[in-house]
Design a protein around this motif. Structure first.
Motif, PDB file in Angstrom:
ATOM      1  N   ILE A   1       5.679   6.354   0.598  1.00 12.25           N
ATOM      2  CA  ILE A   1       5.507   6.410   2.054  1.00 12.25           C
ATOM      3  C   ILE A   1       5.650   7.885   2.437  1.00 12.25           C
ATOM      4  CG2 ILE A   1       6.274   5.595   4.307  1.00 12.25           C
ATOM      5  CD1 ILE A   1       7.656   3.261   2.916  1.00 12.25           C
ATOM      6  N   CYS A   2       4.563   8.478   2.911  1.00 13.01           N
ATOM      7  CA  CYS A   2       4.555   9.909   3.235  1.00 13.01           C
ATOM      8  C   CYS A   2       4.356  10.102   4.728  1.00 13.01           C
ATOM      9  CB  CYS A   2       3.439  10.632   2.469  1.00 13.01           C
ATOM     10  SG  CYS A   2       3.545  10.450   0.672  1.00 13.01           S
TER      11      CYS A   2
ATOM     12  N   GLU B   1       0.824  -1.207   0.000  1.00 15.75           N
ATOM     13  CA  GLU B   1       0.000   0.000   0.000  1.00 15.75           C
ATOM     14  C   GLU B   1       0.862   1.263   0.000  1.00 15.75           C
ATOM     15  OE1 GLU B   1      -3.617  -0.048   2.608  1.00 15.75           O
ATOM     16  OE2 GLU B   1      -2.664  -1.834   3.433  1.00 15.75           O
ATOM     17  N   ASP B   2       0.329   2.327  -0.610  1.00 14.58           N
ATOM     18  CA  ASP B   2       0.889   3.668  -0.424  1.00 14.58           C
ATOM     19  C   ASP B   2       0.285   4.215   0.858  1.00 14.58           C
ATOM     20  OD1 ASP B   2       2.304   3.705  -2.863  1.00 14.58           O
ATOM     21  OD2 ASP B   2       0.502   4.282  -3.953  1.00 14.58           O
TER      22      ASP B   2
ATOM     23  N   MET C   1       4.989  20.549  -6.766  1.00 13.26           N
ATOM     24  CA  MET C   1       5.399  19.203  -6.348  1.00 13.26           C
ATOM     25  C   MET C   1       4.465  18.128  -6.899  1.00 13.26           C
ATOM     26  SD  MET C   1       8.213  19.459  -4.810  1.00 13.26           S
ATOM     27  CE  MET C   1       8.327  17.773  -4.235  1.00 13.26           C
ATOM     28  N   ALA C   2       3.162  18.439  -7.015  1.00 15.30           N
ATOM     29  CA  ALA C   2       2.223  17.470  -7.584  1.00 15.30           C
ATOM     30  C   ALA C   2       2.624  17.110  -9.009  1.00 15.30           C
ATOM     31  CB  ALA C   2       0.803  18.037  -7.555  1.00 15.30           C
TER      32      ALA C   2
ATOM     33  N   LYS D   1      -3.790  13.937  -4.031  1.00  8.20           N
ATOM     34  CA  LYS D   1      -3.683  15.001  -5.029  1.00  8.20           C
ATOM     35  C   LYS D   1      -2.244  15.190  -5.482  1.00  8.20           C
ATOM     36  CE  LYS D   1      -7.425  18.273  -5.178  1.00  8.20           C
ATOM     37  NZ  LYS D   1      -7.737  19.724  -5.198  1.00  8.20           N
ATOM     38  N   LEU D   2      -1.313  15.066  -4.566  1.00  5.72           N
ATOM     39  CA  LEU D   2       0.097  15.257  -4.914  1.00  5.72           C
ATOM     40  C   LEU D   2       0.612  14.171  -5.848  1.00  5.72           C
ATOM     41  CD1 LEU D   2       1.627  16.353  -1.479  1.00  5.72           C
ATOM     42  CD2 LEU D   2       1.521  17.735  -3.558  1.00  5.72           C
ATOM     43  N   THR D   3       0.121  12.953  -5.704  1.00  4.50           N
ATOM     44  CA  THR D   3       0.704  11.824  -6.433  1.00  4.50           C
ATOM     45  C   THR D   3      -0.226  11.198  -7.462  1.00  4.50           C
ATOM     46  OG1 THR D   3      -0.055  10.227  -4.781  1.00  4.50           O
ATOM     47  CG2 THR D   3       2.095  11.254  -4.403  1.00  4.50           C
TER      48      THR D   3
END
Length: 706
Positions: A243-244, A92-93, A222-223, A258-260
Motif C-alpha cells: 500500500i503506497c 490488490e497492491d 529502494m527498488a 518500478k520500485l517493487t
C-alpha cells in the motif's frame, strides 16, 4: 466532520477579533507593501474550492474500529478512502495519490487494522523516508489505539534513535505494526532476518509512504531494497501486499511498479474537500530603474510577507531553498519584530531544518500543532506529510526547482474547509523570472516524472552482494533469474566476490565472500556518504549535526554557524573524529563560502552531434569527477549585505564526487558571442548555486538544467 477529524477553528490572539479572509489579506498586503508602485504581484490564480464526497464501506468496518473512528471525530469516510479499503480487501497492491490533508493515512490504517482485528498473527511494516514521519504517524496510531481500548493492536517504531536495549525490548513485545525507515530495513530487518522470523513469516502488508521521494539514486537503491524484502518474505513463506501513498507526480503507477516489480492499481479520485486557494506570483520590486533588472532580495521580501501574515493571525509556513537561508530569515524576522516592538510575535516564529537534534524538532512540531508557534521557516524538511496542524498561508521563497515540489509546498496551506493564501516569491534566477513573465505556463506545467534507473550497474552490484549476504543464491533461484542478472552474478563469482559453498544435497550455492561480510555497512541508500559530524560548543554540549557536503560549505573554520536563532563561530573542523567545534558569538553578520567547481570527464560511453535551429552541439553520457574547492569565505552584514571581510582558508576544503552524467557541449563561438566562455568553471555562492548576475550565459545554462 471530515474523514480525518473535526474541522479546525481559527484561533485569534484577542477575543472577538475578526480574521481577514485570504482575499482581504492579499488586498491588505498589497496596500501595505505598495504593490501599485512596485508591481510585485504578477498574477493571482484562484484555485476553486471543492466539496467533500463521502461513501460507506461495504461490508462495514468492524464495530470496534468504527467506534474508534467515531471517538476521533471521523463520522464518514471520503470516497478515495473507501475505494482504497475495497481494493486492499480484494488483495490488490495500490498507490494512493490524493492531495495534502486528504486522509491518506486512513487508506492504509483501516484495512490493516481490520485485518489485525480479525487475525492477530498479521504483521505489517510501515516505511517512511524520515524519522520525523515515523514519530508523527506513531502518535496517530496511538490515538486510534486509545479509541480501540481493549481491542488495541501492537504498535512500535524501530529507528536508529533507539538504544540496543530498547530495540531488544521492542522486538520481544512482537507488535503487529512496525514503523521504520529504509536504513533500519537494510541494516536490521534484512541483514539480521533470523531475529525477525515472526515478522517475516506473518508479513501481510508493506506500507510505503511518500513514495514520490524514492526517485533518482535514492529511488534506485529502494527498488533493489524492496526486491530484497520480497525475496526474504518468500523465503519465510509470506506474500505481502503493498500500500503506497504519493504526492501528485506524473507517473505514480509506473514509479510504484518500478520500485517493487509488482502490478499496481491507482487510487486518485480525491474525495476530500478544500477551500479556495489564492496563489500569487510575487516578483520583488526593482531596486533601480536603470535597466539592470536588479531586484530586492527575495529572502527579505518573503520575510516581510511572513510578518504581514502573522500580524493577520494567519498560521504561516515559509519555505527556503537552503538550510542557511532558514537561519538568516529567522534572524531577519526577529530583528524586524524587535524594531517594531512586536514582542507578541518574537517567540512565535521558529526555524526547522535538517541538523536540529531530534528533541528540538519534536518540540517545534508540538508547538506548531498547539498554536504556540504561528510562523515556521523551513527547508523542504516540512514538505512531507508531517502533521503540524492547520496552516493558513504558505510562502515559497524561490522556485524549488520542480513543479512537483512547488505544489507539495503549496499544498501545506489550507485548513480543511477554509480558504488559503499562497505566495511564490521569485529570486533573480532566470527560471524564476521566466515564470514571472509567463504565469499561465507555470500554472499549466505538468508534474515531472519520478525516474528510477534499474540498469545502474554500480547500485545493482551492491544489492546483489547484500542479497547473497542475507540468503545464499540457490541453483533453482539462479535458473529463474533474467540472463543479464545471471551474467552479473557470474562476473562477481569470477572476481571472487561471490563464492560457491557445497550443500548437503551435493549442489552448490553462492554466498558472499568473507571479505565482503560488511557490505551492508558499506552500502549507502541515499548518498555517497553516511558520515555525520557533531557540532559541539565550548562546554562540549551538542548543538546539532551536519553532513557532507554541507559541513564543508557551512562549518568550515571561521564560518558563522546559525542554529535556531543562535550564532556560533566555527573554531575547528575535525575530520578524523567528525566534530565541529564552535563558540557562541553574537554578531549581526553571516558568512558565505567562496568556492570553485570543476567537472572532469573520465570516460565517455556514448555521444551524439545534434543541431537545434542553427546551433550545433554535442550530447554525451559518461563518467565524471565533480570537484568543488572551498577556498575562503566572505563575512557580510545581515540585511544590508555589506562586506565586512573576505578571508582565505589556510587549508582549502575539497569535495569530490565520482558519478555518471549527461552533458551538452556548446560551440565556443556561442559563448563568446554572449560574453562568456562555455568552458570557464563557475564560481559558487553560499548555497552552492552558480552566481548569475554577471553572466547571463551561465544563468541561462543553469535554467536549462531544470
Amino acid at each position: 466532520m471530515s474523514a480525518e477529524g473535526p474541522i479546525e477553528e481559527a484561533t485569534t490572539p484577542q477575543a472577538g477579533k475578526r480574521v481577514l479572509s485570504a482575499e482581504e489579506l492579499l488586498a491588505s498586503i498589497s496596500r501595505e507593501m505598495n504593490v501599485s508602485q512596485g508591481e510585485q504581484i504578477v498574477h493571482v490564480e484562484v484555485l476553486a474550492d471543492r466539496q467533500a464526497q463521502y461513501a460507506d464501506p461495504e461490508p462495514p468496518l468492524p464495530l470496534p474500529l468504527q467506534r474508534a473512528l467515531d471517538g476521533l471525530g471521523v463520522s464518514r469516510l471520503y470516497t478515495h478512502q473507501v475505494e482504497a479499503l475495497r481494493r486492499v480487501r480484494d488483495g490488490e497492491d495500490i498507490v494512493v495519490v490524493t492531495s495534502t490533508s486528504s486522509g491518506k493515512t486512513l487508506c492504509y490504517n483501516l484495512p490493516i487494522m481490520e485485518r489485525i482485528l480479525g487475525d492477530r498473527s498479521t504483521r505489517a511494516i510501515y516505511i517512511y523516508p524520515i524519522n520525523a514521519l515515523v514519530n508523527d504517524q506513531l502518535k496517530g496510531l496511538f490515538r486510534i489505539n486509545l479509541a480501540l481500548g481493549k481491542e488495541a493492536v501492537g504498535i512500535a517504531r524501530y529507528t536508529g534513535a533507539l538504544t540496543n536495549d530498547k530495540r531488544k525490548e521492542t522486538r520481544a513485545r512482537s507488535p503487529h505494526i512496525w514503523l521504520t525507515n529504509p536504513e533500519m530495513l537494510h541494516l536490521s530487518f534484512l541483514l539480521w532476518h533470523p531475529n525477525w522470523e515472526e515478522v517475516w513469516r506473518n508479513l501481510r502488508f508493506i506500507v510505503v509512504d511518500e513514495i514520490h521521494t524514492y526517485r533518482g539514486v535514492f529511488g534506485t537503491n529502494m527498488a533493489h531494497l524492496f526486491r530484497r524484502m520480497l525475496r526474504v518474505a518468500e523465503y519465510y513463506g509470506s506474500a505481502p501486499q503493498f500500500i503506497c501513498c504519493s504526492a501528485t507526480i506524473a507517473n505514480p503507477q509506473e514509479l510504484a511498479e518500478k520500485l517493487t516489480g509488482r502490478r499496481f492499481a491507482v487510487v486518485d479520485r480525491d474525495g476530500s474537500g478544500r477551500g479556495r486557494r489564492y496563489f500569487a506570483l510575487w516578483n520583488p520590486p526593482l531596486l533601480r530603474d536603470d535597466g539592470s533588472n536588479l531586484r530586492r532580495s527575495y529572502a527579505e521580501e518573503a520575510v516581510d510577507l511572513l510578518l504581514h501574515c502573522l500580524r493577520a493571525d494567519y498560521n504561516t509556513i515559509l519555505f527556503a531553498r537552503a538550510r542557511r537561508l532558514t537561519e538568516r530569515m529567522l534572524r531577519l524576522s526577529r530583528s524586524l519584530t524587535e524594531e517594531r516592538g512586536e514582542s507578541h510575535l518574537l517567540e512565535r516564529i521558529s526555524s526547522y531544518r535538517a541538523g536540529y537534534l531530534a528533541e528540538e524538532r519534536e518540540d517545534i512540531e508540538s508547538k506548531l500543532k498547539s498554536g504556540e508557534i504561528k510562523g515556521i521557516i523551513t527547508t523542504n524538511a516540512l514538505e512531507l506529510g508531517i502533521d503540524i496542524g492547520g496552516l493558513d498561508a504558505a510562502i515559497i521563497s524561490g522556485y524549488p526547482g520542480t513543479i512537483m515540489s512547488t505544489w507539495q509546498q503549496a499544498g501545506r496551506a489550507g485548513r480543511r474547509g477554509r480558504d488559503a493564501l499562497i505566495f511564490l516569491v521569485a529570486s533573480q534566477n532566470p527560471l524564476d523570472q521566466y515564470y514571472m513573465q509567463h504565469p499561465q505556463q507555470f500554472f499549466s506545467q505538468p508534474h515531472e516524472l519520478a525516474v528510477v534507473d534499474l540498469d545502474n550497474q554500480v547500485i545493482r552490484l551492491k544489492h546483489v552482494l547484500c542479497s547473497a549476504r542475507e540468503l545464499p543464491f540457490q541453483p533453482a533461484e539462479l535458473a529463474r533469474m533474467p540472463s543479464e542478472l545471471r551474467s552479473l552474478i557470474e562476473e562477481l563469482r569470477t572476481a571472487g566476490l561471490l563464492v560457491p559453498r557445497r550443500r548437503e544435497d551435493g549442489t552448490e550455492e553462492l554466498v558472499c565472500a568473507a571479505s565482503d561480510r560488511d557490505v551492508h555497512l558499506r552500502t549507502s541508500l541515499r548518498s555517497a556518504s553516511q558520515e555525520t559530524y557533531h557540532i559541539l560548543d565550548e562546554n562540549h554540549n551538542e548543538v546539532g549535526t551536519i553532513e557532507p557536503p554541507n559541513v564543508f560549505r557551512e562549518a568550515h573554520p571561521g564560518a558563522i554557524y546559525q542554529h535556531g536563532g543562535d550564532d556560533y563561530r566555527v573554531t575547528y573542523l575535525d575530520h578524523q573524529r567528525k566534530l565541529v567545534r564552535v563558540r557562541e558569538e553574537h554578531v549581526p553578520h553571516y558568512t558565505r563560502a567562496s568556492s570553485s567547481l570543476k567537472v572532469r570527464v573520465k570516460h565517455i560511453y556514448e555521444s551524439r552531434r545534434l543541431v537545434l535551429g542553427v546551433v550545433p552541439f554535442e550530447v554525451a553520457l559518461g563518467d565524471v569527477l565533480v570537484e568543488e574547492v572551498i577556498h575562503g569565505y566572505q563575512e557580510l552584514k545581515l540585511g544590508t549585505e555589506e562586506m565586512v571581510k573576505r578571508v582565505n582558508l589556510d587549508y582549502p576544503l575539497t569535495i569530490r564526487l565520482h558519478t555518471m552524467a549527461m552533458w551538452l557541449t556548446l560551440p565556443a563561438a556561442l559563448g563568446e558571442l554572449l560574453g562568456k566562455d562555455p568552458a570557464e568553471p563557475g564560481q559558487q555562492n553560499a548555497e552552492g548555486k552558480a552566481e548569475a548576475q554577471g553572466s547571463p550565459f551561465a544563468a541561462g545554462l543553469h535554467a536549462v538544467q531544470h
